[in-house]
Structure formats: C-alpha cells, structure tokens
Enzyme design. Structure first.
Site, mmCIF file in Angstrom:
data_model
loop_
_atom_site.group_PDB
_atom_site.id
_atom_site.type_symbol
_atom_site.label_atom_id
_atom_site.label_comp_id
_atom_site.label_asym_id
_atom_site.label_seq_id
_atom_site.Cartn_x
_atom_site.Cartn_y
_atom_site.Cartn_z
ATOM 1 C CE LYS A 123 4.847 -32.038 -9.718
ATOM 2 N NZ LYS A 123 4.464 -33.365 -10.556
ATOM 3 C CB THR A 124 8.615 -33.867 -3.870
ATOM 4 O OG1 THR A 124 7.245 -33.135 -3.830
ATOM 5 C CG2 THR A 124 8.909 -33.549 -2.562
ATOM 6 C CD GLU A 167 8.071 -30.335 -5.850
ATOM 7 O OE1 GLU A 167 6.291 -30.981 -6.495
ATOM 8 O OE2 GLU A 167 7.790 -30.757 -4.727
#
Length: 473
Positions: A123-124, A167
């Site tokens: 995600k990051t 996110e």
C-alpha cells in the site's frame, strides 16, 4: 461518554493523541496546511513531530489531561490508542467529540477525486508511486501515505489538484469509511489476526470496501494474486463499477509482458486493453524487485482509470525512488551496504529478499529480523522462518509487541526453529544492543545487511554503520 464525532464539524481545532504516528501525522499535516489549528501529543519527540511544529502545530511530549485544550473541537484517535489513555478519558469527560483517524481522513477527501490503495502488502509503495508521479506531471495531488518519501513529514501534502491519493488500511476495517472514485486492491491475504478470524472475514471486509466505490468509479485489482482473483469473482457484476485488472495474466486489462531487472531498477513492458487505448509501453521502475514493478503497474492502471494518459504517467513513475523503510539504503561502510525494510509478513519478507538478491551480485544477504506482534508470530511464525531461509544468514530478535500483550508460549523461537528446519543459517539474539557487534563480525566487503521488521529494528541501521566504520572493524 463523549459522542462519536462527525469529522466535518470537529476538525477546526483538533487534538491528535499519538500525533507522531505514520498515519496520524499525515492527517494532521494536511489539516494544518488547510488552516486548522492542530494540537497533539506523543510519547517522544521525533523528526516528524518537529516537521509538524514547523507547520504550526502544537505538540506535547507525553500524555496528560492538560494537553487537551479547553476549546478543542474534537479529539482524533487511532486504533492503537487504549481506552484508558488520559487524554481520551479527558475528552470523554468534557464531552469533546472523539473522531477516528479514518473518519478524519474521509472528511479530508470530500470534494476530491480519491484513489484509495488497499491490500495486505504494497500500500505505502503504490500510494507513494502515484503521489510522486502525479506531482511530476504537474497535477498537484493531495496525499496521505503511511511512510515518508524523503524528509520527515513528507508522508502527506495538501495539493491544489482534484486528485487525493491515500492508503486504505484494512487492519481494523477503517477503510470502510472511504468512498473512493478508484479503489486499488493489490492482494488479499490473511493477516491482522487480532481482528480477522478467517479468510471469509477478510473477503467480506474487502467487499464492503469495494461497495463504497462511488457510482461510475473503478476497482483496480490484481489479475495474478489468488486472493484478489477470488475477490474479483465475489464483487463482479456490480452495477456502476468498472473493474480493471492488471498483472501477467493473459486476460489482464493492463498486461505485464516483461519485467527485466537491471541492478536495483527494473524495466517494465505492459500492453493496455483496447478500452484503455491499446498501447504497448515500456518504462523504468527505479526500485528493485518484481513486486515493486507490479505496484507501479497498479499505479499506472489507476491513473488510466482517472483518464491520466498512460503514455505520460508511465515515464513519470520513474521519478519515484523509494520511501523510507521500503528497501531504503541507510548507508555503506567497510564495503557493506545497510538497507532498511519494513517487511513483517512472510510474503513481504520473501519478496524483499528476492528483490535484494537480484541486486546483490556476488555479495551475501544478511538479515536482522524483528518479528512484529505476538498474534502475527503465533499465526505466521513458521512461514516467516521459511521466508528467512532465502537469506544467507539471519539474526532474529525478540518480538516487538507494539500494542499487544504477550501471549504465553509465543516467542521468536517459533520463527528460528522453522528457519532452521528449512536449512537457514539463523541466530537468536535477545540483546538488541549486541547486534552491531554481531553483524560486524559476520560481514565482509560486498555484503548487504537488511534490518527488517515493522518495529524499532530500523534504529539499528545507523548503529551497525557506525560499528562498521569504527577503527576496530
């Protein structure tokens, strides 16, 4: 007890409990940049806290009832804040609305075109790739990321453009609060065992997230990952939802034709479906490993879903050069590179080790691994040990508890024993302070050392470099 706050009317003068955390600091930063009078507290000073102060936020070190200003319009918390926190108790006693971080972030995204990035891993990185490449194209997005791009506090920005990239955290189901125009789902695996008891619960949670996509919006999802394919089958056919798949599968809407590693970068070739223009594109990803290349393709697909020309976005993705703690080079000493990795789930551990192996040449890959959470180690310790067998040698620390209390019988030995069964060269080390000396005795020029885990193992990187630089080495 204080009412559950609605974020829209409580964020003029908000107080953040744990403001220095990765997710909390990003929301606080955007609010400060939008003119809110932000205050907060954290257990210790940090560069992130310093960056917030420079923007005008008031930050207290330590938790105390007096930190909550008399005119605070709301108190923002994350799932990590316990009910007996002094500031939370004070807010409730005063009748100050309490807002979860996810509600605050959802309020920030109102009026924009949000892209919400979900998945067990990546995600990051994917959020960062989108933020950096869209800025490179001059689209000036807002974003909130779970890690710093470069300088402390760079995890978030209020931009003047219409796109907002964030996110979407599945760990506590907080991603159910968002209503994105584009939802990205990179992969779906069982994790966060304190909150999910089965894969069915995981699928149900992701389905709820997909149901929140705005009418006419898009779901961007992996065509390769088994969990993602299962989720696609479960949500397929929803009216008003455009599903765009990406990956190496022959039927993917954005099909990966080739990923060619070049040291610590990759060259990626994709073919877009006719509905997306039908072009074939080759572009550079400036970080190593197949999983990062696939994250870039997910970002490319999401941009296409928002009508950002793929031929422009693809080369702009090369401007992303990494985020702190995601295979971040901390330095080189005595011919040894020290790299920091946030990987803490077996899939992430294996992917980062495979990526680094590709850029290590003749050097060995040595890992200092710190397990994160007792619950995760209890459920996935065997798989963690198996993944560590991909390294040439590993040092395994005690479990970093974070928000959890110890679980009887759950220790790093679960990982160490599993690694040994898979033929790994693995050493247990209970004294964190002994690690720099231990690593200095193991390394030779050309080796790569990874400090790996979601806890404070990251702090060991500079200490290892200092020991390697010392005259006695």
């Amino acid at each position: 007890m204080a009412p559950a706050g609605t974020a829209s009317d409580t964020l003029d003068r908000p107080h953040f409990i744990g403001i220095g955390g990765a997710g909390m600091s990003g929301v606080a930063k955007v609010l400060t940049m939008r003119g809110a009078r932000v205050s907060g507290s954290d257990t210790k000073d940090s560069p992130i806290v310093g960056a917030l102060r420079e923007l005008g936020a008031t930050v207290h070190i330590g938790h105390a009832a007096g930190n909550v200003a008399a005119d605070a319009t709301g108190v923002v918390v994350s799932s990590a804040i316990r009910d007996d926190n002094l500031e939370l108790v004070t807010a409730r006693e005063r009748g100050i609305p309490v807002v979860h971080r996810s509600d605050a972030l959802a309020a920030l995204m109102d009026g924009s075109r949000p892209i919400a990035v979900a998945g067990t891993h990546g995600k990051t990185t994917t959020t960062s790739m989108l933020a950096v490449s869209l800025r490179t194209l001059g689209l000036d997005p807002s974003y909130v990321i779970g890690g710093d791009l470069d300088a402390p506090g760079s995890s978030a920005l209020h931009g003047e453009g219409e796109i907002f990239v964030a996110e979407a955290d599945e760990s506590d189901r907080s991603f159910h609060k968002y209503a994105p125009e584009v939802a990205i789902i990179l992969n779906v695996e069982l994790d966060h065992h304190a909150n999910y008891a089965s894969m069915d619960e995981i699928y149900e949670s992701y389905q709820t997230f997909v149901d929140r996509v705005r009418p006419g919006g898009a779901l961007v999802i992996s065509a390769d990952h088994p969990g993602a394919r299962e989720l696609t089958a479960r949500v397929g056919g929803r009216d008003g939802l455009r599903v765009l798949t990406y990956g190496e599968d022959a039927g993917a809407d954005v099909r990966v034709l080739a990923i060619e590693p070049h040291g610590l970068t990759s060259e990626v070739t994709v073919r877009l479906a006719e509905s997306l223009g039908g072009a074939e594109l080759t572009f550079t990803v400036s970080v190593p490993g197949r999983h990062y290349a696939l994250n870039a393709v997910a970002a490319l697909t999401a941009g296409a879903a928002l009508d950002v020309p793929a031929a422009e976005l693809a080369p702009a993705l090369a401007s992303y050069t990494g985020v702190k703690r995601r295979l971040q080079l901390k330095g080189t000493a005595a011919g040894v590179q020290v790299i920091d990795s946030y990987a803490h789930h077996p899939t992430e551990i294996a992917a980062d080790l495979e990526a680094i192996r590709g850029g290590a040449g003749e050097g060995r890959v040595l890992v200092v691994f710190q397990p994160h959470l007792f619950s995760r180690t209890q459920e996935l310790g065997t798989e963690m040990g198996e993944a560590l067998a991909l390294a040439d040698a590993s040092v395994v620390l005690d479990i970093y508890p974070a928000r959890e209390d110890p679980v009887p019988g759950v220790t790093s030995a679960l990982i160490i024993d599993a690694a040994a069964r898979h033929g790994a060269d693995v050493t247990a080390e209970h004294d964190r302070n002994a690690v720099p000396e231990l690593i200095a005795g193991m390394t030779k020029p050309g080796d790569l050392v990874l400090t790996m885990g979601a806890g404070d193992v990251t702090d060991l990187g500079p200490e290892i470099l200092a020991r390697l630089q010392s005259p006695e080495n």
